[in-house]
Every structure is written in C-alpha cells, then in structure tokens.
Design a protein around this motif. Structure first.
Motif, PDB file in Angstrom:
ATOM      1  N   THR A  64      -1.267   0.936   2.001  1.00  0.00           N
ATOM      2  CA  THR A  64      -1.512   2.342   1.659  1.00  0.00           C
ATOM      3  C   THR A  64      -0.398   2.822   0.738  1.00  0.00           C
ATOM      4  OG1 THR A  64      -0.283   3.220   3.563  1.00  0.00           O
ATOM      5  CG2 THR A  64      -2.619   2.732   3.882  1.00  0.00           C
ATOM      6  N   PHE A  65      -0.750   3.695  -0.197  1.00  0.00           N
ATOM      7  CA  PHE A  65       0.200   4.230  -1.170  1.00  0.00           C
ATOM      8  C   PHE A  65       0.132   5.747  -1.150  1.00  0.00           C
ATOM      9  CE2 PHE A  65      -0.806   0.000  -2.636  1.00  0.00           C
ATOM     10  CZ  PHE A  65       0.410  -0.504  -3.087  1.00  0.00           C
ATOM     11  N   THR A  66       1.286   6.382  -1.036  1.00  0.00           N
ATOM     12  CA  THR A  66       1.372   7.837  -1.168  1.00  0.00           C
ATOM     13  C   THR A  66       2.204   8.146  -2.403  1.00  0.00           C
ATOM     14  OG1 THR A  66       3.320   7.897   0.284  1.00  0.00           O
ATOM     15  CG2 THR A  66       1.170   8.229   1.310  1.00  0.00           C
ATOM     16  N   GLY A  67       1.829   9.208  -3.091  1.00  0.00           N
ATOM     17  CA  GLY A  67       2.594   9.657  -4.247  1.00  0.00           C
ATOM     18  C   GLY A  67       2.179   9.046  -5.567  1.00  0.00           C
ATOM     19  N   LEU A  68       1.054   8.333  -5.600  1.00  0.00           N
ATOM     20  CA  LEU A  68       0.586   7.795  -6.872  1.00  0.00           C
ATOM     21  C   LEU A  68       0.158   8.966  -7.760  1.00  0.00           C
ATOM     22  CD1 LEU A  68       0.075   4.908  -8.081  1.00  0.00           C
ATOM     23  CD2 LEU A  68      -2.342   5.294  -7.538  1.00  0.00           C
ATOM     24  N   ARG A  74      -5.694   2.453  -9.235  1.00  0.00           N
ATOM     25  CA  ARG A  74      -5.034   1.937  -8.040  1.00  0.00           C
ATOM     26  C   ARG A  74      -4.078   0.798  -8.414  1.00  0.00           C
ATOM     27  NH1 ARG A  74     -10.226   0.078  -8.135  1.00  0.00           N
ATOM     28  NH2 ARG A  74     -10.562  -2.170  -8.011  1.00  0.00           N
ATOM     29  N   ALA A 111       7.111   1.112  -5.559  1.00  0.00           N
ATOM     30  CA  ALA A 111       6.955   1.878  -4.321  1.00  0.00           C
ATOM     31  C   ALA A 111       7.812   1.235  -3.242  1.00  0.00           C
ATOM     32  CB  ALA A 111       5.488   1.922  -3.891  1.00  0.00           C
ATOM     33  N   SER A 113       8.861   0.602   0.934  1.00  0.00           N
ATOM     34  CA  SER A 113       8.309   0.519   2.285  1.00  0.00           C
ATOM     35  C   SER A 113       9.349  -0.056   3.230  1.00  0.00           C
ATOM     36  CB  SER A 113       7.069  -0.379   2.291  1.00  0.00           C
ATOM     37  OG  SER A 113       6.575  -0.562   3.607  1.00  0.00           O
ATOM     38  N   ASN A 118       2.897   0.458   4.450  1.00  0.00           N
ATOM     39  CA  ASN A 118       2.812   1.820   3.928  1.00  0.00           C
ATOM     40  C   ASN A 118       3.909   2.042   2.886  1.00  0.00           C
ATOM     41  OD1 ASN A 118       0.711   3.014   5.877  1.00  0.00           O
ATOM     42  ND2 ASN A 118       2.207   2.067   7.250  1.00  0.00           N
ATOM     43  N   TYR A 119       3.488   2.419   1.686  1.00  0.00           N
ATOM     44  CA  TYR A 119       4.406   2.478   0.551  1.00  0.00           C
ATOM     45  C   TYR A 119       4.440   3.876  -0.052  1.00  0.00           C
ATOM     46  CZ  TYR A 119       4.898  -2.571   0.596  1.00  0.00           C
ATOM     47  OH  TYR A 119       5.190  -3.862   0.969  1.00  0.00           O
ATOM     48  N   SER A 120       5.638   4.309  -0.429  1.00  0.00           N
ATOM     49  CA  SER A 120       5.837   5.583  -1.123  1.00  0.00           C
ATOM     50  C   SER A 120       6.171   5.286  -2.573  1.00  0.00           C
ATOM     51  CB  SER A 120       6.984   6.375  -0.484  1.00  0.00           C
ATOM     52  OG  SER A 120       6.693   6.675   0.873  1.00  0.00           O
TER      53      SER A 120
END
Length: 245
Positions: A64-68, A74, A111, A113, A118-120
């Motif tokens: 999962t990626f947040t902040g893209l 993707r 990103a 993690s 889970n990646y920011s």
C-alpha cells in the motif's frame, strides 16, 4: 555469487524483482505481481519475506502507498533498499498520466516503510535524466547511494547517479555497454566491490564506482536478476524466466 544451482519457481507470475536483507537477517523480495486468480492485485507491486535465509518465503502481499501525488500512475518497477536506520526505502518508476510539458515520464520516486508492506511516498522525484527511463537499481555502498538505470537500447549503457542521502541524486558519467549486454537488473555489494547483475544474466563489478569490469555471463537463461547474500557464503539469485523455471 558466480555459479548457481538448478532453479526452482519463486513466484509463478511475476517480474522486475528486487532483493534485500534487513538488519534482522530477514530477506525481502519485491516484484511486479501478475496473479491471474486475483484481478484486484494484478500488475501491482507485491512483497514476500523469508526468515530462513531464502529457503521458504511468505505468500506475496500487495503493497500500500500513501502520499502518491494526484494524477500519478501506480508505482511499478520496484527496487528495495535498506536505510542506515534499518527501515526500508522503495524506489520505483513514477510519472503523471498527464501534466506539464514535457511530462516527467520515467523518473524515479521513493517511499519509506518499517513493516515492508505499507509505504509513505516521499515528495519529489529522486532522479530524472531528461528522457524516459525505467527500472532503476539502487544500493548504498561506501557511504554513498548509487543509482543506475538503462538509457535505452543495450548498447546505450546505463545512467549512473550518486547521492549522500538517497534522495537527491547527481548524475555522473554514464556506464558504457555493448549490444547484448542490457543494464536491466540490480546492484549488490560483494566484498569491497559494487556489482551489477544484468540481462541476460551477466555481471560486472567496480571497486571505484567509475571503471567496470567486462561482463561475465552466468550461463543461465533469463533476465532482470536480483542477487542477495542470504547467509554468509550462500547467495540467492531471483530472475525472470520461462514459465516453470
């Protein structure tokens, strides 16, 4: 890591693999996943881990990626690295589906993690050479981060950039190549040398970050390899090959 045994299937439908060893000894593999039985995960980046030096691996799980940034496609072409504090940084090809002219297609983003799933996303692009490029390789070596990516056709060689923090990369001299020696693959540290494994399964090494040895071929049919020292004196290679291998 120059002679490998008979291959077995790692993931049945996947490609563009990258490997790293975490500070606790756990191995992590990230890759583009193509599970036909799970359309929701098809062509997403997934990860598997091994806690027994690569002998067994967990079932793939999508990241999962947040902040893209809005409007960006993707993440794909993942490259996993271990930061100085033990956390993970994933580099990936990123570009907006539309936007400025000229569009910054084929640049690389990153990103962070701690759990590997889970990646920011970190703001901005890490490296963009001015024309489209994909599938970077990144590793920390001798206190500096090195990034390579294929320029285009095999004989065009590879871009090479360096960074002190893994975020802002400065382009240095391109790495020359020849037809049939494709700089699509991954970097690994072997002893005091930095080594690149490329397609169709060859490697070259540098001890100064500038001059590379001539390619040595592994005699294995496949492409886009990743190599990791699973445990002392035992190396693992994962690559894209024909179905069943």
């Amino acid at each position: 890591p120059e002679h490998f045994g008979a291959p077995t299937t790692f993931v049945a439908q996947a490609g563009v693999v990258s490997l790293a060893k975490r500070t606790n000894g756990q191995l992590i593999a990230v890759f583009q996943w193509f599970p036909f039985a799970d359309p929701a995960a098809f062509d997403l980046v997934a990860a598997s881990v091994s806690n027994d030096a690569g002998r067994t691996w967990s079932a793939p799980k999508t990241l999962t990626f947040t902040g893209l940034p809005a409007g960006y496609q993707r993440p794909f072409d993942p490259t996993i690295t271990v930061r100085e504090d033990g956390s993970l940084r994933l580099y990936f090809t990123c570009s907006p589906t539309s936007g400025p002219t000229p569009p910054v297609n084929g640049g690389f983003c990153s990103a962070i993690s701690t759990d590997g799933l889970n990646y920011s996303v970190e703001p901005g692009q890490r490296f963009y050479p001015g024309r489209s490029t994909v599938d970077c390789a990144v590793i920390r070596w001798n206190g500096q981060w090195h990034l390579t990516s294929p320029i285009g056709a095999p004989q065009e060689g590879a871009y090479h950039a360096v960074s002190s923090d893994g975020l802002a990369f400065t382009r240095v001299a391109d790495i020359p190549s020849t037809n049939g020696v494709n700089w699509t693959g991954n970097l690994v540290v072997v002893g005091s040398a930095l080594r690149f494994y490329g397609s169709p399964l060859w490697y070259a090494s540098t001890t100064d970050g500038v001059t590379w040895t001539s390619p040595a071929f592994l005699g294995i049919q496949g492409g886009d390899p990743a190599v990791v020292e699973a445990e002392v004196g035992r190396w693992l290679i994962v690559y894209s090959g024909a179905p069943g291998t």
